[in-house]
Design an enzyme around this catalytic site. Structure first.
Site, PDB file in Angstrom:
ATOM      1  N   HIS A 325       5.206  37.646  52.560  1.00  0.00           N
ATOM      2  CA  HIS A 325       5.977  36.604  51.878  1.00  0.00           C
ATOM      3  C   HIS A 325       5.670  36.523  50.390  1.00  0.00           C
ATOM      4  O   HIS A 325       6.554  36.198  49.588  1.00  0.00           O
ATOM      5  CB  HIS A 325       5.752  35.258  52.569  1.00  0.00           C
ATOM      6  CG  HIS A 325       6.411  35.176  53.917  1.00  0.00           C
ATOM      7  ND1 HIS A 325       5.718  35.337  55.092  1.00  0.00           N
ATOM      8  CD2 HIS A 325       7.719  34.995  54.266  1.00  0.00           C
ATOM      9  CE1 HIS A 325       6.561  35.243  56.111  1.00  0.00           C
ATOM     10  NE2 HIS A 325       7.777  35.032  55.641  1.00  0.00           N
ATOM     11  N   ALA A 402      24.742  33.315  57.412  1.00  0.00           N
ATOM     12  CA  ALA A 402      24.586  33.655  56.000  1.00  0.00           C
ATOM     13  C   ALA A 402      25.905  34.081  55.374  1.00  0.00           C
ATOM     14  O   ALA A 402      26.217  33.710  54.229  1.00  0.00           O
ATOM     15  CB  ALA A 402      23.544  34.762  55.844  1.00  0.00           C
ATOM     16  N   ASP A 420      15.852  36.988  53.413  1.00  0.00           N
ATOM     17  CA  ASP A 420      14.764  37.184  54.372  1.00  0.00           C
ATOM     18  C   ASP A 420      15.361  37.295  55.765  1.00  0.00           C
ATOM     19  O   ASP A 420      15.229  36.402  56.604  1.00  0.00           O
ATOM     20  CB  ASP A 420      13.785  36.008  54.279  1.00  0.00           C
ATOM     21  CG  ASP A 420      12.547  36.207  55.140  1.00  0.00           C
ATOM     22  OD1 ASP A 420      12.289  37.358  55.540  1.00  0.00           O
ATOM     23  OD2 ASP A 420      11.852  35.210  55.404  1.00  0.00           O
TER      24      ASP A 420
END
Length: 562
Positions: A325, A402, A420
């Site tokens: 991350h 998305a 992500d």
């Protein structure tokens, strides 16, 4: 959707039975001579209706078996398009073999149909449990079993297909023995019942069986229905056309099958818990089916790091997630970053890194699975890992796809977009790595905005990684590729579960993108990441560049290339 139990599987078999019927050689279902009518306990019209009702139920069960195999293949192995193609094509082929083989049983149509249904109920009903058991207790298809799931999947598809294919010629024979009619009319009646049954089974699987019973119990219940209907049709309607010995053999076989299926159903919950522990370890804390995916949290006890599994694939490893991350977020934050959009990232871990920057004003998270977002907010282990990011007033979470979210977002809304998302090799994610998708991303970026894309493992799947790069270029974006190696086992290695236990290097590949060539660097005044330095970032970029594959075409919605 006309599945293999429909046109492809039925036409050849029905044709053979129809021609036999029109030639006057309908055959015998037991001791009667060829062409003799069945000795029914009811009127012929009622008998014909009962046979067609049996066709309806058996077709529904057959399609449930097919969809169950497709679902389990996609879940346990990955790459749903390939697995669905393997299951359906092998099954259609096997149905042709079954139709040919059943020609030898037409003289004993009733007994043959009863035997076929008993075996089909056992094989089809237990297929999901057997596949899951082998997956759970053989190390996730690794080592000796690296190709085991595919062979087992083909074996089940072949066996079930042969049995389904054998049904239609035998049923055609039974219909003609109940009341002789022209071959075309008999085929039309049989196909009508078959196709309507397939429709009901195809709709029942995703809307009833899967959400309310689950894959294991749903398959076992389907097998039970299949066995009961097959036995009731033969022993109730055609018992006078079978010898006493044949009746007792069928009754015994179906009793054994029903006992096995009932026992498996009673033990299904205990089996699933044991299998889950075999897959995820003994310290599974949370296991929920959210409606989008299965979410499992393991660890976070006795010093073991928390692990997050989504549909059985390790997506967050507490011992490695910070490296991932930080590499995903910090390079893209080197520039304007007041307004940030995170696509995916419902676990809150990417948001944690974004919120470390005090000049961020708003972070929008578009997460498809509200169940994962609830866990990230409320589960003690996961919320501690994301440092309670969901409690930050700057964070706003929406449940949306998305693609749909980007189409409804105004132009130039965000300074930073973080993608992500699952690896591009997973079929459901392919559209999120397409030229059209990146065109939408380019539109919502501010003129000096930056985009970061997690593009899968570089060392294991360099072609997929550089296809993402080519697709970004085709959408009018320039890129800076880099990779970060995992120190331990890593996570999210790819769409195929076999990759989890393979010996390929484990890493994560990223593509920093913008309208102009982006500089790959860390903001000097920003919070320092724990695992990333300017020097390591430069080395990561060089390592990725060494794997470059030039000349790859971009991936589009109508021509996916992953």
């Amino acid at each position: 959707m006309p599945g293999p139990s429909g046109p492809a599987g039925s036409s050849g078999s029905a044709g053979s039975s129809g021609s036999a019927g029109s030639a006057g050689s309908a055959g015998s279902a037991g001791s009667c001579g060829p062409g003799g009518p069945a000795r029914l306990p009811v009127r012929p019209a009622v008998g014909r209706f009962l046979v067609l009702a049996g066709v309806f139920v058996c077709a529904a069960c057959g399609l449930v078996y097919e969809l169950e195999l497709v679902a389990f293949a996609s879940y346990l192995i990955g790459d749903s398009v390939t697995q669905a193609s393997v299951v359906l094509s092998v099954m259609v082929f096997a149905m042709g073999l079954g139709s040919l083989a059943a020609k030898r049983l037409r003289r004993f149509a009733a007994a043959g149909f009863g035997a076929v249904e008993a075996v089909l109920a056992l094989v089809g009903g237990s297929s999901a449990m057997v596949l899951y058991a082998v997956f759970a207790w053989t190390g996730g298809w690794g080592g000796l079993w690296a190709d085991g799931p595919r062979f087992l999947l083909v074996a089940f598809s072949l066996a079930i297909g042969v049995l389904i294919g054998a049904e239609v010629p035998l049923l055609m024979e039974l219909i003609q023995r109940v009341r002789r009619q022209d071959a075309g009319g008999a085929v039309a009646d049989l196909f009508a019942a078959d196709y309507v049954g397939a429709l009901v089974g195809g709709l029942a699987f995703p809307f009833l069986l899967l959400p309310f019973l689950g894959q294991l119990t749903g398959a076992l219940l389907t097998g039970t229905v299949n066995a009961v209907v097959g036995a009731a049709l033969v022993l109730g309607l055609f018992r006078r056309d079978m010898t006493r010995r044949a009746r007792w053999l069928l009754l015994t076989a179906n009793t054994v099958v029903l006992a096995l299926l009932a026992t498996a159903t009673v033990l299904a919950d205990d089996f699933e818990r044991a299998a889950r522990h075999a897959v995820y370890g003994q310290d599974v804390r949370v296991a929920v089916q959210t409606g989008v995916q299965e979410v499992v949290l393991a660890g976070d006890t006795d010093g073991r790091p928390l692990d997050l599994f989504l549909d059985g694939r390790l997506r967050v490893s507490g011992s490695e997630e910070r490296r991932y991350h930080e590499a995903l977020v910090h390079p893209v934050m080197s520039g304007p970053h007041a307004r940030v959009l995170i696509l995916g990232g419902g676990d809150g871990l990417a948001a944690r890194e974004v919120l470390r920057h005090p000049d961020v004003r708003r972070v929008d998270v578009a997460e498809l699975d509200p169940g994962l977002a609830r866990l990230a907010r409320h589960d003690p282990g996961l919320s501690a890992l994301n440092e309670h990011a969901y409690g930050d007033p700057r964070l706003h979470v929406t449940t949306s796809d998305a693609f749909r979210r980007l189409r409804s977002t105004p132009t130039a809304t965000y300074d930073v977009v973080i993608s992500d998302l699952p690896d591009p090799g997973i079929t459901a994610s392919t559209k999120l790595y397409s030229q059209e998708f990146y065109g939408l991303l380019r539109r919502v970026l501010a003129p000096d905005g930056r985009l970061i894309v997690h593009a899968g493992p570089v060392s294991a799947r360099p072609r997929a990684f550089w296809t993402v790069n080519a697709t970004l270029h085709a959408a009018g974006l320039r890129t800076a590729p880099y990779r970060v190696a995992a120190r331990e086992t890593g996570f999210a290695p790819g769409p195929d579960r076999a990759a989890v236990t393979s010996n390929v290097p484990r890493d994560w590949g990223f593509l920093l993108a913008a309208r102009e060539s982006p500089a790959l660097r860390l903001e000097p005044t920003a919070p320092r990441p724990h695992t990333l330095t300017p020097r390591s970032l430069t080395q990561d970029a060089r390592a990725a560049s060494r794997t470059r594959i030039p000349g790859l075409p971009p991936s589009t919605l109508v021509h996916p290339r992953y």
